[in-house]
Design an enzyme around this catalytic site. Sequence first.
Site, PDB file in Angstrom:
ATOM      1  N   GLY A 182     -17.080  -0.828  -1.949  1.00  0.00           N
ATOM      2  CA  GLY A 182     -17.980   0.313  -2.114  1.00  0.00           C
ATOM      3  C   GLY A 182     -19.249   0.004  -2.876  1.00  0.00           C
ATOM      4  N   HIS A 231       0.826 -11.787   1.847  1.00  0.00           N
ATOM      5  CA  HIS A 231      -0.225 -11.060   1.137  1.00  0.00           C
ATOM      6  C   HIS A 231      -0.834 -11.877  -0.006  1.00  0.00           C
ATOM      7  CE1 HIS A 231      -1.452  -6.666   0.016  1.00  0.00           C
ATOM      8  NE2 HIS A 231      -2.463  -7.487  -0.059  1.00  0.00           N
ATOM      9  N   TYR A 235       0.809  -1.214   0.000  1.00  0.00           N
ATOM     10  CA  TYR A 235       0.000   0.000   0.000  1.00  0.00           C
ATOM     11  C   TYR A 235       0.843   1.266   0.000  1.00  0.00           C
ATOM     12  CZ  TYR A 235      -3.627  -3.297   1.565  1.00  0.00           C
ATOM     13  OH  TYR A 235      -4.488  -4.364   1.686  1.00  0.00           O
ATOM     14  N   PRO A 268     -15.930  -5.893   3.149  1.00  0.00           N
ATOM     15  CA  PRO A 268     -17.286  -6.362   3.449  1.00  0.00           C
ATOM     16  C   PRO A 268     -18.378  -5.527   2.789  1.00  0.00           C
ATOM     17  CG  PRO A 268     -16.390  -5.182   5.336  1.00  0.00           C
ATOM     18  CD  PRO A 268     -15.263  -5.330   4.352  1.00  0.00           C
ATOM     19  N   LEU A 269     -17.992  -4.382   2.230  1.00  0.00           N
ATOM     20  CA  LEU A 269     -18.944  -3.572   1.474  1.00  0.00           C
ATOM     21  C   LEU A 269     -18.694  -3.678  -0.029  1.00  0.00           C
ATOM     22  CD1 LEU A 269     -19.123  -0.441   3.795  1.00  0.00           C
ATOM     23  CD2 LEU A 269     -20.914  -2.137   3.398  1.00  0.00           C
ATOM     24  N   GLY A 270     -18.005  -4.744  -0.433  1.00  0.00           N
ATOM     25  CA  GLY A 270     -17.815  -4.993  -1.861  1.00  0.00           C
ATOM     26  C   GLY A 270     -17.070  -3.890  -2.569  1.00  0.00           C
TER      27      GLY A 270
END
Length: 286
Positions: A205, A122, A58, A201-203
Site C-alpha cells: 500500500g 510459505h 491467512y 507490487p504496491l509495497g
Amino acid sequence: MTPSPLWSADNPPRQGLGLMRLRDPEPGGAREPDRDPVAVVHAALDQGVTLLDTAEMYGNEELVGRTIAGRRDEVLLCTKFGVVWGDGGDWSVRADAATVVRSCDTSLQRLGVDVIDLYYLHHRSDETPIEETVGAMADLVAAGKVRAIGLSNVTVEDVRRADAVHHVTALQEQWSLVANAAEAFLPVLKELGITLVAHSPLGHGQLSGDDTPSALRAALAGPAARLEVPTGQVALAWVHHQQRRHDQAVVPLPGATSISHVRANVAAASISLTDDELAILDAVRS
C-alpha cells in the site's frame, strides 16, 4: 497429473490476486457491495484474472473455497503451508514431510477442492532440509493432490536444491519500486525456467497512498499525468514491465479487498511506460 491448462512456463498468468486480507464481514457489520468477498473474487475472474493466492496462515481458505464454488475450472488456485501461528500471536515454521501431507489434506478440505494447482512452501525452515520438504511435495504431485510446487521466502541456494528434487514452477517474493530482494533470484530463475510471482507490487500500500517516498511520488506523477491514471497504477505497471526488461516470466500479485481495486489493478497491466519513464523510476527507487 496433467498440468493446469491455466499455466505454462511459456504463458504464465498475466496478473494474480492476493487474498491475504480477504475476510467475511463482521457479524452485524455493514455489508459494502464493493467489498463483498465473493463479489471481489468474481470481479477478478470476470476481468480475466485466473491466479488466486491464499495460504494456510491467512485463515481464510474456507472463504476462498466458497468464493470459487461453481467457477473452479476458471481458477488457478494457489495456497501455501509451513507457517504456523502460536498462542501468543507469534509464528513458527514447520516443513517436515508429515506436516507437508497433513497441511495439504486440511487445505484441500477447507478449500473444498480435489487438487491444488500450485502449492507453496510459505517460508524456509532452519530445521528441516529443503530436500525433505520438496520430496514430500513431489509425492503430493504424484498422488494427484497438487499440480505444481512453489517456494516463498527462501534463498537462492534453496531454489537450486529444491529444483534438483522436483521442478519448482514458481518463486513468490516481494518486488516493487520499494522492495528489490527478488532481483537476486533472477539469474537462477531464468536458468531453471521458474516464474517469479511478485507479491506486494504496491509495497503493501505504500505506493498507492500518501506514504510514497517523495522522490518516487514525483517520478510517478509524470507518467500518471500523461496517462491520466493514479500513481499506484503506474507503480504496478512498472512491475509488469520487468518481464520484458529482464526476459523473465513475472506475474505481479497485488492484493485487493474491493471490486474497484481489482479493476484498477487489472487496468494497470495494460499501461505502457516509455523507456525514459522507466529509467527515471529506476533512478529514484528506494
